[in-house]
Design a protein around this motif. Sequence first.
Motif, PDB file in Angstrom:
ATOM      1  N   HIS A  60       0.824  -1.209   0.000  1.00  0.00           N
ATOM      2  CA  HIS A  60       0.000   0.000   0.000  1.00  0.00           C
ATOM      3  C   HIS A  60       0.863   1.267   0.000  1.00  0.00           C
ATOM      4  N   HIS A  61       1.976   1.252   0.703  1.00  0.00           N
ATOM      5  CA  HIS A  61       2.856   2.426   0.728  1.00  0.00           C
ATOM      6  C   HIS A  61       3.416   2.725  -0.654  1.00  0.00           C
ATOM      7  N   LEU A  64       0.678   4.493  -2.589  1.00  0.00           N
ATOM      8  CA  LEU A  64       0.449   5.854  -2.102  1.00  0.00           C
ATOM      9  C   LEU A  64       1.577   6.799  -2.510  1.00  0.00           C
ATOM     10  N   ARG A  67       1.318   7.440  -6.724  1.00  0.00           N
ATOM     11  CA  ARG A  67       0.221   8.335  -7.116  1.00  0.00           C
ATOM     12  C   ARG A  67      -0.147   8.280  -8.596  1.00  0.00           C
ATOM     13  N   ASP A  98      -7.861   8.738   2.874  1.00  0.00           N
ATOM     14  CA  ASP A  98      -6.994   8.284   1.784  1.00  0.00           C
ATOM     15  C   ASP A  98      -7.654   7.166   0.984  1.00  0.00           C
ATOM     16  N   GLY A  99      -8.913   6.908   1.258  1.00  0.00           N
ATOM     17  CA  GLY A  99      -9.695   5.920   0.523  1.00  0.00           C
ATOM     18  C   GLY A  99     -11.169   6.154   0.801  1.00  0.00           C
ATOM     19  N   CYS A 100     -12.026   5.620  -0.057  1.00  0.00           N
ATOM     20  CA  CYS A 100     -13.458   5.820   0.144  1.00  0.00           C
ATOM     21  C   CYS A 100     -14.245   4.777  -0.647  1.00  0.00           C
TER      22      CYS A 100
END
Length: 108
Positions: A60-61, A64, A67, A98-100
């Motif tokens: 995940h890093h 992020l 981008r 940072d997410g939805c």
Amino acid sequence: MKSLKIPRGVHRVLFKTLNTDRRLMHRKKFASDFTGLKKDGHSGLDYLSVSAYDDAAPTHHIFLRNREIVLVEGLNLDGIKPGKYTVHCLPTRMVGADGCPTRCILTA
């Protein structure tokens, strides 16, 4: 990823894995043995996380920091055959997140 021979110009890839065959999205209990990616691969997958359970934070890093790649997790790809599609992802605006949740629409 290179062995998949994804044609040049393809900007979105959805992976239908054994997660769909195992019907993991239909289970009430979380399955930690789901198919996922290690930190050296990137894409969209058909379960709750794109990363393998034992490699979650590093994967995940990378996304992020990059981008350039947008993660779409938790896809229900039941009944979807391999092929070329257009995918539209309509996110819910959430300030400070940072997410939805997202509604994704797949068209042939």
